[in-house]
Scaffold this active site. Structure first.
Site, PDB file in Angstrom:
ATOM      1  N   LYS A 208      45.674  45.461  49.385  1.00 50.04           N
ATOM      2  CA  LYS A 208      47.009  44.861  49.302  1.00 50.04           C
ATOM      3  C   LYS A 208      47.669  45.324  48.018  1.00 50.04           C
ATOM      4  CE  LYS A 208      46.895  40.505  51.851  1.00 50.04           C
ATOM      5  NZ  LYS A 208      46.950  39.032  51.719  1.00 50.04           N
TER       6      LYS A 208
ATOM      7  N   LYS B  89      34.764  39.012  51.111  1.00 51.57           N
ATOM      8  CA  LYS B  89      36.112  39.539  51.362  1.00 51.57           C
ATOM      9  C   LYS B  89      36.061  40.827  52.179  1.00 51.57           C
ATOM     10  CE  LYS B  89      40.485  40.858  49.379  1.00 51.57           C
ATOM     11  NZ  LYS B  89      41.437  40.775  48.291  1.00 51.57           N
TER      12      LYS B  89
ATOM     13  N   GLU C 241      45.881  41.765  58.040  1.00 50.72           N
ATOM     14  CA  GLU C 241      46.166  40.326  58.019  1.00 50.72           C
ATOM     15  C   GLU C 241      46.920  39.846  59.269  1.00 50.72           C
ATOM     16  OE1 GLU C 241      46.988  38.493  54.058  1.00 50.72           O
ATOM     17  OE2 GLU C 241      48.500  37.382  55.148  1.00 50.72           O
TER      18      GLU C 241
ATOM     19  N   GLU D  96      40.089  32.229  41.991  1.00 45.84           N
ATOM     20  CA  GLU D  96      39.939  33.030  43.220  1.00 45.84           C
ATOM     21  C   GLU D  96      38.476  33.029  43.684  1.00 45.84           C
ATOM     22  OE1 GLU D  96      42.137  34.228  45.207  1.00 45.84           O
ATOM     23  OE2 GLU D  96      43.962  34.690  44.096  1.00 45.84           O
TER      24      GLU D  96
ATOM     25  N   ASN E 126      44.237  33.341  52.066  1.00 43.59           N
ATOM     26  CA  ASN E 126      45.407  32.744  51.400  1.00 43.59           C
ATOM     27  C   ASN E 126      45.207  31.260  51.114  1.00 43.59           C
ATOM     28  OD1 ASN E 126      46.772  35.194  51.513  1.00 43.59           O
ATOM     29  ND2 ASN E 126      47.538  34.780  53.575  1.00 43.59           N
TER      30      ASN E 126
ATOM     31  N   HIS F  65      51.681  29.974  45.321  1.00 43.18           N
ATOM     32  CA  HIS F  65      52.825  30.876  45.109  1.00 43.18           C
ATOM     33  C   HIS F  65      54.093  30.080  44.810  1.00 43.18           C
ATOM     34  CE1 HIS F  65      50.980  34.584  47.365  1.00 43.18           C
ATOM     35  NE2 HIS F  65      50.481  34.412  46.162  1.00 43.18           N
TER      36      HIS F  65
ATOM     37  N   ARG G 135      55.049  59.669  49.709  1.00 42.96           N
ATOM     38  CA  ARG G 135      54.642  58.925  50.920  1.00 42.96           C
ATOM     39  C   ARG G 135      53.140  58.636  50.958  1.00 42.96           C
ATOM     40  NH1 ARG G 135      58.207  62.646  53.665  1.00 42.96           N
ATOM     41  NH2 ARG G 135      60.265  61.704  53.748  1.00 42.96           N
TER      42      ARG G 135
ATOM     43  N   HIS H 159      48.755  33.260  38.032  1.00 44.07           N
ATOM     44  CA  HIS H 159      48.406  33.190  39.452  1.00 44.07           C
ATOM     45  C   HIS H 159      47.193  32.293  39.726  1.00 44.07           C
ATOM     46  CE1 HIS H 159      48.033  34.447  43.584  1.00 44.07           C
ATOM     47  NE2 HIS H 159      46.796  34.860  43.376  1.00 44.07           N
TER      48      HIS H 159
ATOM     49  N   HIS I  68      47.167  29.387  48.516  1.00 44.47           N
ATOM     50  CA  HIS I  68      48.211  30.289  48.035  1.00 44.47           C
ATOM     51  C   HIS I  68      49.627  29.869  48.441  1.00 44.47           C
ATOM     52  CE1 HIS I  68      44.895  32.762  46.804  1.00 44.47           C
ATOM     53  NE2 HIS I  68      45.688  33.711  46.357  1.00 44.47           N
TER      54      HIS I  68
ATOM     55  N   ARG J  42      42.222  37.367  58.119  1.00 42.10           N
ATOM     56  CA  ARG J  42      42.475  37.606  56.687  1.00 42.10           C
ATOM     57  C   ARG J  42      43.404  36.555  56.084  1.00 42.10           C
ATOM     58  NH1 ARG J  42      43.449  43.376  53.504  1.00 42.10           N
ATOM     59  NH2 ARG J  42      43.598  42.442  51.441  1.00 42.10           N
TER      60      ARG J  42
HETATM   61  N1  GLY Z   1      44.186  38.189  48.099  1.00 43.62           N
HETATM   62  C1  GLY Z   1      44.060  37.938  49.477  1.00 43.62           C
HETATM   63  C2  GLY Z   1      43.891  39.180  50.279  1.00 43.62           C
HETATM   64  O1  GLY Z   1      43.624  40.234  49.740  1.00 43.62           O
HETATM   65  O2  GLY Z   1      44.022  39.133  51.482  1.00 43.62           O
END
Ligand code: GLY
Length: 352
Positions: free
Chosen positions: A142, A220, A230, A184, A238, A245, A120, A257, A241, A234
């Protein structure tokens, strides 16, 4: 050497500079007590850096073991995750122990998720070796694996305890892997503003990436500190993306990616301009910058296929999807649109 502090739980430093893998044991010792350190890495990175990392960790007094999985996005699934979890259990890692993710975005995301699930939750550290993981994925907590339905659809938020970004690793990256990370960085430039974006308009250089990485990470970190899970701001990260994606999914994850995000960014910039959402012309500038960094600005996939693939994107909420609109360099906005409006947006981006 640059250090950026991240005020989350746990708080941690992102350290960026040359030679960090060779001294990772000593540096981690400053923030983590001696414990069992399970290094998770892939079959491309292991021959290059695993021995160096193991030697440094052992020298600092850590007990070290290593789990190597086959390189590639196709490994970012339940099967590999389950192998990593079984490995941690076979090695008898306990709650005071730590996972070290050595590699690019796939490794960091998957090792981070294993750390979030095992017992956990145990600690983990990020040792990024690609530009993409250095400027983006190693920071912010993430973690995820892909599902058949789409990219990063099963995951968790878990902040690392440290990020050591050894810029020496970037010097030997194949050109297309370097370009993947440039996508990125460029995305961050569009979000962050002229000062960062214009530095990349002549092409990012592998020989002096420290300053660019530090600027991307600083931007960031600010966003993550304000919106770790997010819920709002945040989502701006994206940018490019949703279509990116979808391109990855339509290609069966054979398009990397960063390359998919690059095309997604170009599509969104063209769509925003054609639909009258921009405050200044952005599409041509974004496309020129992507091309300068050896990145694609178009995709061969049909708008309908892309829109369908995007419907299983995380950014969808019920019948709406939030897209990121570049209004100007340094000014992007979230726009919630009905799912039915995504196709015309993508069409506008592909036509321009
Ligand atoms: N890669 C986008 C984020 O970490 O929110």
């Amino acid at each position: 050497m640059q250090t950026i502090h991240v005020r989350t739980v746990p708080e941690y430093d992102v350290t960026i500079g040359p030679g960090l893998l060779a001294e990772c044991g000593r540096r981690l010792r400053e923030v983590l007590p001696l414990c069992h350190m399970a290094v998770v890495t892939d079959s491309n990175v292991a021959p290059l850096y695993l021995e160096k990392v193991k030697a440094s960790l052992s020298e600092a007094g850590y007990q070290v073991s290593a789990c190597v999985f086959p390189a590639g996005e196709e490994s970012k699934n339940f099967h590999t995750l389950s192998n990593i979890l079984e490995f941690l259990a076979e090695e008898h890692l306990t709650r005071i122990d730590c996972v070290a993710a050595l590699g690019g975005g796939v490794t960091g995301d998957m090792a981070g998720l294993a750390a979030a699930l095992y017992l956990r939750g145990v600690r983990y550290v990020q040792l990024p070796t690609t530009l993409l993981s250095s400027v983006d994925s190693s920071v912010g907590g993430k973690t995820a694996i892909d599902l058949q339905a789409g990219k990063n659809l099963a995951g968790a938020f878990l902040q690392p305890s440290a990020v050591l970004c050894d810029t020496d690793c970037l010097k030997t990256l194949p050109a297309d892997v370097f370009a993947d990370g440039a996508a990125e960085a460029l995305k961050t430039g569009v979000l962050c503003g002229e000062e960062l974006f214009s530095r990349m308009e002549h092409g990012l250089s592998a020989s002096a990436p420290e300053e660019i990485i530090a600027r991307c990470v600083s931007y960031k970190v600010g966003v993550v500190e304000r919106d770790e899970k997010e819920q709002g701001e945040r989502k701006l990260l994206n940018l490019g993306h949703t279509v990116g994606h979808a391109i990855e999914k339509c290609s069966n994850f054979t398009i990397p990616h960063g390359h998919a995000v690059a095309a997604g960014l170009a599509v969104m910039a063209r769509a925003a301009e054609r639909l009258g959402w921009t405050d200044e012309p952005v599409a041509e500038r974004v496309a020129a910058c992507l091309e300068k960094n050896r990145l694609p600005v178009r995709t061969g996939f049909e708008p309908r296929a892309l829109a369908l693939a995007a419907l299983s994107d995380k950014k969808r909420a019920g019948d709406s999807i939030t897209i990121v609109v570049p209004k100007a360099i340094g000014r992007c906005e979230l726009k919630k649109i009905p799912v039915s409006e995504l196709l015309p947006v993508i069409q506008a981006g592909l036509e321009g």
